[in-house]
Design a protein around this motif. Structure first.
Motif, mmCIF file in Angstrom:
data_model
loop_
_atom_site.group_PDB
_atom_site.id
_atom_site.type_symbol
_atom_site.label_atom_id
_atom_site.label_comp_id
_atom_site.label_asym_id
_atom_site.label_seq_id
_atom_site.Cartn_x
_atom_site.Cartn_y
_atom_site.Cartn_z
ATOM 1 N N GLY A 150 7.312 75.460 30.263
ATOM 2 C CA GLY A 150 5.886 75.761 30.189
ATOM 3 C C GLY A 150 5.387 76.797 31.166
ATOM 4 N N ALA A 151 6.290 77.481 31.884
ATOM 5 C CA ALA A 151 5.852 78.568 32.756
ATOM 6 C C ALA A 151 5.269 79.700 31.923
ATOM 7 N N GLY A 152 4.438 80.514 32.551
ATOM 8 C CA GLY A 152 3.715 81.552 31.817
ATOM 9 C C GLY A 152 4.595 82.561 31.123
ATOM 10 N N ALA A 153 5.778 82.839 31.685
ATOM 11 C CA ALA A 153 6.674 83.842 31.096
ATOM 12 C C ALA A 153 7.188 83.426 29.731
ATOM 13 N N ARG A 154 7.145 82.141 29.425
ATOM 14 C CA ARG A 154 7.739 81.645 28.182
ATOM 15 C C ARG A 154 6.754 81.621 27.021
ATOM 16 N N PHE A 155 5.504 82.004 27.264
ATOM 17 C CA PHE A 155 4.548 82.119 26.165
ATOM 18 C C PHE A 155 4.729 83.469 25.465
ATOM 19 N N ASP A 156 4.241 83.577 24.271
ATOM 20 C CA ASP A 156 4.300 84.833 23.509
ATOM 21 C C ASP A 156 2.896 85.183 23.032
ATOM 22 N N PRO A 157 2.225 86.168 23.687
ATOM 23 C CA PRO A 157 2.720 86.951 24.819
ATOM 24 C C PRO A 157 2.693 86.139 26.114
ATOM 25 N N PRO A 158 3.391 86.614 27.162
ATOM 26 C CA PRO A 158 3.400 85.886 28.440
ATOM 27 C C PRO A 158 1.989 85.720 29.004
ATOM 28 N N ARG A 159 1.816 84.649 29.752
ATOM 29 C CA ARG A 159 0.509 84.339 30.358
ATOM 30 C C ARG A 159 0.676 84.273 31.870
ATOM 31 N N PHE A 160 0.722 85.442 32.480
ATOM 32 C CA PHE A 160 0.905 85.512 33.924
ATOM 33 C C PHE A 160 -0.408 85.205 34.629
ATOM 34 N N LEU A 161 -0.290 84.848 35.903
ATOM 35 C CA LEU A 161 -1.460 84.463 36.684
ATOM 36 C C LEU A 161 -2.329 85.676 36.994
ATOM 37 N N GLN A 162 -3.646 85.421 37.029
ATOM 38 C CA GLN A 162 -4.629 86.456 37.312
ATOM 39 C C GLN A 162 -5.457 86.044 38.535
ATOM 40 N N PRO A 163 -5.979 87.017 39.277
ATOM 41 C CA PRO A 163 -6.853 86.661 40.403
ATOM 42 C C PRO A 163 -7.982 85.734 39.961
ATOM 43 N N GLY A 164 -8.211 84.702 40.743
ATOM 44 C CA GLY A 164 -9.238 83.713 40.422
ATOM 45 C C GLY A 164 -8.721 82.487 39.686
ATOM 46 N N ASP A 165 -7.506 82.558 39.122
ATOM 47 C CA ASP A 165 -6.938 81.382 38.461
ATOM 48 C C ASP A 165 -6.776 80.233 39.456
ATOM 49 N N VAL A 166 -6.853 79.019 38.934
ATOM 50 C CA VAL A 166 -6.649 77.819 39.742
ATOM 51 C C VAL A 166 -5.467 77.053 39.159
ATOM 52 N N ILE A 167 -4.450 76.829 39.993
ATOM 53 C CA ILE A 167 -3.245 76.136 39.564
ATOM 54 C C ILE A 167 -3.174 74.803 40.290
ATOM 55 N N GLU A 168 -2.916 73.731 39.536
ATOM 56 C CA GLU A 168 -2.787 72.401 40.120
ATOM 57 C C GLU A 168 -1.441 71.802 39.716
ATOM 58 N N VAL A 169 -0.636 71.474 40.701
ATOM 59 C CA VAL A 169 0.632 70.784 40.495
ATOM 60 C C VAL A 169 0.430 69.347 40.947
ATOM 61 N N GLU A 170 0.721 68.402 40.069
ATOM 62 C CA GLU A 170 0.447 66.994 40.371
ATOM 63 C C GLU A 170 1.665 66.148 40.057
ATOM 64 N N ALA A 171 1.945 65.166 40.900
ATOM 65 C CA ALA A 171 3.015 64.205 40.648
ATOM 66 C C ALA A 171 2.556 62.827 41.065
ATOM 67 N N GLU A 172 2.940 61.847 40.277
ATOM 68 C CA GLU A 172 2.587 60.462 40.565
ATOM 69 C C GLU A 172 3.099 60.058 41.948
ATOM 70 N N GLY A 173 2.240 59.444 42.721
ATOM 71 C CA GLY A 173 2.636 58.939 44.010
ATOM 72 C C GLY A 173 2.658 59.957 45.128
ATOM 73 N N ILE A 174 2.436 61.219 44.800
ATOM 74 C CA ILE A 174 2.432 62.264 45.833
ATOM 75 C C ILE A 174 1.040 62.853 45.987
ATOM 76 N N GLY A 175 0.456 63.300 44.882
ATOM 77 C CA GLY A 175 -0.883 63.874 44.940
ATOM 78 C C GLY A 175 -0.957 65.154 44.133
ATOM 79 N N THR A 176 -1.831 66.067 44.555
ATOM 80 C CA THR A 176 -2.057 67.313 43.836
ATOM 81 C C THR A 176 -2.053 68.474 44.819
#
Length: 284
Positions: A250-276
């Motif tokens: 699901g990384a941006g490079a694997r979309f067609d067309p790719p969806r790379f990050l742009q200034p102002g984007d907000v990315i959240e990585v979350e895992a159970e028991g750890i946080g965000t």
């Protein structure tokens, strides 16, 4: 308990996450100047005890997170470690018998709440949400059965990648993985006490609220026990070392067309028991 390294004014401190901010603990433990020293001493429990009953010393907004373990000797990353990630390469090859590994430098990471930096040389900044483990006990040729005995804590990682620079050479990915401040780690680390914290944990990544990555650690091609055993075959793992354990499809490079990050984007990585782990994006 959540333990973090943070900066307040011109001071770099570590402490426990409390309601509404940080409880600074480093002034109480001058024998351990950094969290790397605490991990090496096996003293995370001491911090937990010291934090009990204490009030927040640095309210939210009055500090910024840094990567949890400053200046680790090694940051070793595991690539292509989920079944669907292997299929994304569309090369017709089965998953390899051993993990793909690469090294990242501490300078390539920033803390939670800070922007990932997109350099002027390329617009292809991508995200990769991952769980990272912090080694707490030195070991060489560690068995899979005893691998978890060598983990001190767990944290989160956005293993930001400059995709076209990954392809600048024939055999390695170092260039695309080590741009200054292109990734993030944190916001804190959680002491490791049970296999349940790693064996079947949901890991997700969203960009601007849109779910992009979603998988479970139980589906890893190379489980974390295997990673520790394999890596420690050729190098001694020492306290403070970090292993970044792999990202789902699901990384941006694997979309067609790719969806790379742009200034102002907000990315959240979350895992159970750890946080965000939350970061924005800015141009250099």
């Amino acid at each position: 308990m959540k333990i973090a390294t943070f900066r307040a004014g011109d001071q770099t401190l570590y402490g426990a996450v409390g309601d509404g901010g940080m409880i600074a603990l480093s002034p109480e433990f001058p024998q351990w100047p950094t969290l790397r020293d605490v991990v090496q001493a096996g003293a995370l429990h001491d911090l937990a005890l010291a934090a009990k009953g204490k009030a927040v010393t640095h309210p939210t907004g009055g500090f910024e997170y840094l990567i949890p373990v400053p200046n680790p000797e090694k940051i070793i990353c595991v690539g292509v470690n989920f079944p669907d990630r292997n299929a994304e390469y569309k090369d017709g090859q089965e998953a390899p018998p051993n993990p793909s590994l690469f090294i990242r430098f501490p300078r390539s990471f920033t803390g939670a709440g800070q922007p990932l930096i997109r350099p002027p040389e390329t617009p292809q900044l991508d995200y990769e949400g991952e769980i990272a483990i912090v080694i707490g006990k030195e070991g060489r040729r560690i068995s899979e059965e005893s691998a978890y005995d060598h983990i001190a804590a767990i944290t989160l990682c956005n293993e930001g990648t400059l995709r076209d620079w990954v392809r600048h050479a024939k055999f390695n990915v170092t260039q695309g993985k080590n741009w200054d401040l292109s990734g993030a780690m944190g916001p804190w680390m959680v002491p490791f006490t049970s296999a349940a914290q790693l064996d079947d944990v949901r890991l997700t990544t969203t960009v601007n609220g849109e779910l992009r990555q979603d998988d479970r650690t139980s589906r890893m091609i190379f489980p974390i026990r295997k990673q520790i055993a394999y890596i420690s075959t050729f190098t001694t793992l020492v306290p403070g070392d970090i292993i970044v354990t792999g990202t789902p499809t699901g990384a941006g490079a694997r979309f067609d067309p790719p969806r790379f990050l742009q200034p102002g984007d907000v990315i959240e990585v979350e895992a159970e028991g750890i946080g965000t782990l939350t970061n924005t994006v800015a141009d250099e």
